[in-house]
Motif scaffolding. Structure first.
Motif, PDB file in Angstrom:
ATOM      1  N   TYR A   1       0.835  -1.205   0.000  1.00 41.24           N
ATOM      2  CA  TYR A   1       0.000   0.000   0.000  1.00 41.24           C
ATOM      3  C   TYR A   1       0.872   1.259   0.000  1.00 41.24           C
ATOM      4  CZ  TYR A   1      -3.017   3.707   1.670  1.00 41.24           C
ATOM      5  OH  TYR A   1      -3.665   4.897   1.807  1.00 41.24           O
ATOM      6  N   VAL A   2       1.858   1.310   0.899  1.00 45.89           N
ATOM      7  CA  VAL A   2       2.720   2.491   0.996  1.00 45.89           C
ATOM      8  C   VAL A   2       3.514   2.683  -0.287  1.00 45.89           C
ATOM      9  CG1 VAL A   2       4.733   3.456   2.183  1.00 45.89           C
ATOM     10  CG2 VAL A   2       2.869   2.481   3.501  1.00 45.89           C
ATOM     11  N   SER A   3       4.104   1.624  -0.799  1.00 44.57           N
ATOM     12  CA  SER A   3       4.944   1.779  -1.990  1.00 44.57           C
ATOM     13  C   SER A   3       4.124   2.155  -3.218  1.00 44.57           C
ATOM     14  CB  SER A   3       5.764   0.515  -2.242  1.00 44.57           C
ATOM     15  OG  SER A   3       4.925  -0.585  -2.489  1.00 44.57           O
ATOM     16  N   LEU A   4       2.969   1.551  -3.411  1.00 49.23           N
ATOM     17  CA  LEU A   4       2.142   1.854  -4.580  1.00 49.23           C
ATOM     18  C   LEU A   4       1.538   3.253  -4.490  1.00 49.23           C
ATOM     19  CD1 LEU A   4       0.907   0.960  -7.233  1.00 49.23           C
ATOM     20  CD2 LEU A   4      -0.944  -0.083  -5.957  1.00 49.23           C
ATOM     21  N   THR A   5       1.006   3.607  -3.327  1.00 51.81           N
ATOM     22  CA  THR A   5       0.425   4.938  -3.155  1.00 51.81           C
ATOM     23  C   THR A   5       1.485   6.024  -3.305  1.00 51.81           C
ATOM     24  OG1 THR A   5      -1.224   3.995  -1.665  1.00 51.81           O
ATOM     25  CG2 THR A   5      -0.966   6.375  -1.616  1.00 51.81           C
TER      26      THR A   5
ATOM     27  N   PHE B   1       4.277   5.809  -4.940  1.00 54.12           N
ATOM     28  CA  PHE B   1       4.683   5.834  -6.342  1.00 54.12           C
ATOM     29  C   PHE B   1       3.732   6.705  -7.161  1.00 54.12           C
ATOM     30  CE2 PHE B   1       4.340   4.138 -10.641  1.00 54.12           C
ATOM     31  CZ  PHE B   1       5.655   4.205 -11.069  1.00 54.12           C
ATOM     32  N   LEU B   2       2.429   6.496  -6.978  1.00 51.96           N
ATOM     33  CA  LEU B   2       1.454   7.242  -7.777  1.00 51.96           C
ATOM     34  C   LEU B   2       1.437   8.729  -7.420  1.00 51.96           C
ATOM     35  CD1 LEU B   2      -1.452   4.638  -7.804  1.00 51.96           C
ATOM     36  CD2 LEU B   2       0.121   5.199  -9.654  1.00 51.96           C
ATOM     37  N   ILE B   3       1.506   9.056  -6.132  1.00 49.90           N
ATOM     38  CA  ILE B   3       1.476  10.467  -5.747  1.00 49.90           C
ATOM     39  C   ILE B   3       2.774  11.163  -6.157  1.00 49.90           C
ATOM     40  CG2 ILE B   3       1.329  12.061  -3.797  1.00 49.90           C
ATOM     41  CD1 ILE B   3      -0.544  10.042  -2.460  1.00 49.90           C
ATOM     42  N   THR B   4       3.908  10.484  -6.018  1.00 50.59           N
ATOM     43  CA  THR B   4       5.178  11.072  -6.455  1.00 50.59           C
ATOM     44  C   THR B   4       5.176  11.283  -7.963  1.00 50.59           C
ATOM     45  OG1 THR B   4       6.315  10.025  -4.606  1.00 50.59           O
ATOM     46  CG2 THR B   4       7.687  10.811  -6.408  1.00 50.59           C
ATOM     47  N   LEU B   5       4.565  10.374  -8.693  1.00 51.37           N
ATOM     48  CA  LEU B   5       4.430  10.553 -10.140  1.00 51.37           C
ATOM     49  C   LEU B   5       3.598  11.793 -10.455  1.00 51.37           C
ATOM     50  CD1 LEU B   5       4.965   9.445 -12.996  1.00 51.37           C
ATOM     51  CD2 LEU B   5       2.858   8.119 -12.742  1.00 51.37           C
TER      52      LEU B   5
ATOM     53  N   THR C   1       6.180  13.143   5.270  1.00 53.84           N
ATOM     54  CA  THR C   1       5.177  12.170   5.708  1.00 53.84           C
ATOM     55  C   THR C   1       5.390  10.826   5.029  1.00 53.84           C
ATOM     56  OG1 THR C   1       3.607  13.968   6.026  1.00 53.84           O
ATOM     57  CG2 THR C   1       2.702  11.749   5.896  1.00 53.84           C
ATOM     58  N   THR C   2       5.685  10.866   3.750  1.00 50.97           N
ATOM     59  CA  THR C   2       5.929   9.619   3.021  1.00 50.97           C
ATOM     60  C   THR C   2       7.187   8.929   3.540  1.00 50.97           C
ATOM     61  OG1 THR C   2       4.853  10.563   1.100  1.00 50.97           O
ATOM     62  CG2 THR C   2       6.201   8.630   0.723  1.00 50.97           C
ATOM     63  N   GLY C   3       8.202   9.704   3.922  1.00 50.10           N
ATOM     64  CA  GLY C   3       9.400   9.115   4.514  1.00 50.10           C
ATOM     65  C   GLY C   3       9.089   8.370   5.802  1.00 50.10           C
TER      66      GLY C   3
ATOM     67  N   LEU D   1      15.217   6.781   3.163  1.00 54.69           N
ATOM     68  CA  LEU D   1      16.275   7.780   3.299  1.00 54.69           C
ATOM     69  C   LEU D   1      16.144   8.872   2.235  1.00 54.69           C
ATOM     70  CD1 LEU D   1      18.972   8.633   4.678  1.00 54.69           C
ATOM     71  CD2 LEU D   1      20.109   7.255   2.933  1.00 54.69           C
ATOM     72  N   LEU D   2      15.865   8.482   1.003  1.00 54.52           N
ATOM     73  CA  LEU D   2      15.746   9.458  -0.085  1.00 54.52           C
ATOM     74  C   LEU D   2      14.545  10.392   0.106  1.00 54.52           C
ATOM     75  CD1 LEU D   2      16.671   7.291  -3.181  1.00 54.52           C
ATOM     76  CD2 LEU D   2      18.022   9.094  -2.125  1.00 54.52           C
ATOM     77  N   TYR D   3      13.414   9.840   0.558  1.00 53.02           N
ATOM     78  CA  TYR D   3      12.247  10.690   0.803  1.00 53.02           C
ATOM     79  C   TYR D   3      12.533  11.710   1.900  1.00 53.02           C
ATOM     80  CZ  TYR D   3       8.594   8.708  -2.146  1.00 53.02           C
ATOM     81  OH  TYR D   3       7.823   8.347  -3.222  1.00 53.02           O
ATOM     82  N   ILE D   4      13.169  11.276   2.982  1.00 53.34           N
ATOM     83  CA  ILE D   4      13.460  12.194   4.085  1.00 53.34           C
ATOM     84  C   ILE D   4      14.481  13.237   3.667  1.00 53.34           C
ATOM     85  CG2 ILE D   4      14.471  12.313   6.397  1.00 53.34           C
ATOM     86  CD1 ILE D   4      13.050   9.637   6.969  1.00 53.34           C
ATOM     87  N   LEU D   5      15.526  12.827   2.964  1.00 54.79           N
ATOM     88  CA  LEU D   5      16.517  13.796   2.498  1.00 54.79           C
ATOM     89  C   LEU D   5      15.913  14.807   1.532  1.00 54.79           C
ATOM     90  CD1 LEU D   5      19.677  11.571   1.954  1.00 54.79           C
ATOM     91  CD2 LEU D   5      19.273  13.271   3.755  1.00 54.79           C
ATOM     92  N   HIS D   6      15.038  14.344   0.668  1.00 53.25           N
ATOM     93  CA  HIS D   6      14.394  15.258  -0.272  1.00 53.25           C
ATOM     94  C   HIS D   6      13.485  16.252   0.462  1.00 53.25           C
ATOM     95  CE1 HIS D   6      12.987  16.718  -4.092  1.00 53.25           C
ATOM     96  NE2 HIS D   6      11.736  16.425  -3.792  1.00 53.25           N
ATOM     97  N   ALA D   7      12.769  15.766   1.484  1.00 52.18           N
ATOM     98  CA  ALA D   7      11.904  16.665   2.255  1.00 52.18           C
ATOM     99  C   ALA D   7      12.718  17.757   2.931  1.00 52.18           C
ATOM    100  CB  ALA D   7      11.125  15.864   3.294  1.00 52.18           C
ATOM    101  N   PHE D   8      13.842  17.396   3.537  1.00 50.52           N
ATOM    102  CA  PHE D   8      14.678  18.393   4.204  1.00 50.52           C
ATOM    103  C   PHE D   8      15.348  19.330   3.205  1.00 50.52           C
ATOM    104  CE2 PHE D   8      14.713  15.552   7.997  1.00 50.52           C
ATOM    105  CZ  PHE D   8      14.189  16.487   8.879  1.00 50.52           C
ATOM    106  N   SER D   9      15.773  18.805   2.074  1.00 57.95           N
ATOM    107  CA  SER D   9      16.437  19.677   1.102  1.00 57.95           C
ATOM    108  C   SER D   9      15.473  20.694   0.507  1.00 57.95           C
ATOM    109  CB  SER D   9      17.089  18.848   0.002  1.00 57.95           C
ATOM    110  OG  SER D   9      16.111  18.245  -0.817  1.00 57.95           O
ATOM    111  N   ILE D  10      14.225  20.310   0.290  1.00 52.72           N
ATOM    112  CA  ILE D  10      13.228  21.256  -0.214  1.00 52.72           C
ATOM    113  C   ILE D  10      12.888  22.280   0.870  1.00 52.72           C
ATOM    114  CG2 ILE D  10      10.806  21.487  -0.909  1.00 52.72           C
ATOM    115  CD1 ILE D  10      12.572  20.588  -3.142  1.00 52.72           C
TER     116      ILE D  10
END
Length: 138
Positions: free
Chosen positions: A47-51, A53-57, A84-86, A126-135
């Motif tokens: 559920y987490v990975s598919l959701t 994926f679609l929202i990030t797309l 939140t996704t992280g 890790l990538l989601y959290i790093l991206h959230a902080f960098s933004i």
């Protein structure tokens, strides 16, 4: 004639959304490829990975089409979503790691696939959290 430039947010992080999509897609594919021993655990991972994926797309497409230029609070929304996704991905990665430990004895093929899915789940977290902080801090 003007020079062609990437949108502001993409010029700072041009590959991050694509990498998030790729790693999230690998988690989704690898969990789907295994024998699901614990449907509740790996169902949450799917559920987490598919959701995500679609929202990030959708976020990636909105960046490419320039929708973020119309709203002042776009960075806050982007940072909150990725943060939140992280957190959700961290819960999914821990559950996937537990499913990996449980699947160790019966079948080594499923164990190796689950190990790879756990690895990609933690990297994606890790990538989601790093991206959230960098933004947020940019």
């Amino acid at each position: 004639m003007g020079d062609v430039r990437l949108p502001d947010l993409l010029s700072h992080h041009p590959d991050v959304p694509a990498v998030l999509l790729a790693f999230g897609c690998w988690v989704w594919i690898l969990v789907a490829a295994t024998h699901v021993a614990n449907p509740l655990l790996q169902g949450w991972v799917m559920y987490v990975s598919l959701t995500s994926f679609l929202i990030t797309l959708m976020f990636l497409l909105s960046y490419l089409f320039g929708f973020y230029k119309k709203f002042e609070s776009w960075r806050v929304l982007d940072s909150l979503y990725h943060g939140t996704t992280g957190i959700l991905y961290m819960s999914a990665a821990v559950l996937q790691a537990h499913a990996t430990i449980v699947s160790e004895l019966p079948d080594l093929k499923n164990y190796f696939i689950n190990t790879t899915a756990s690895f990609f789940a933690f990297i994606t977290t890790l990538l989601y959290i790093l991206h959230a902080f960098s933004i947020y801090y940019h």
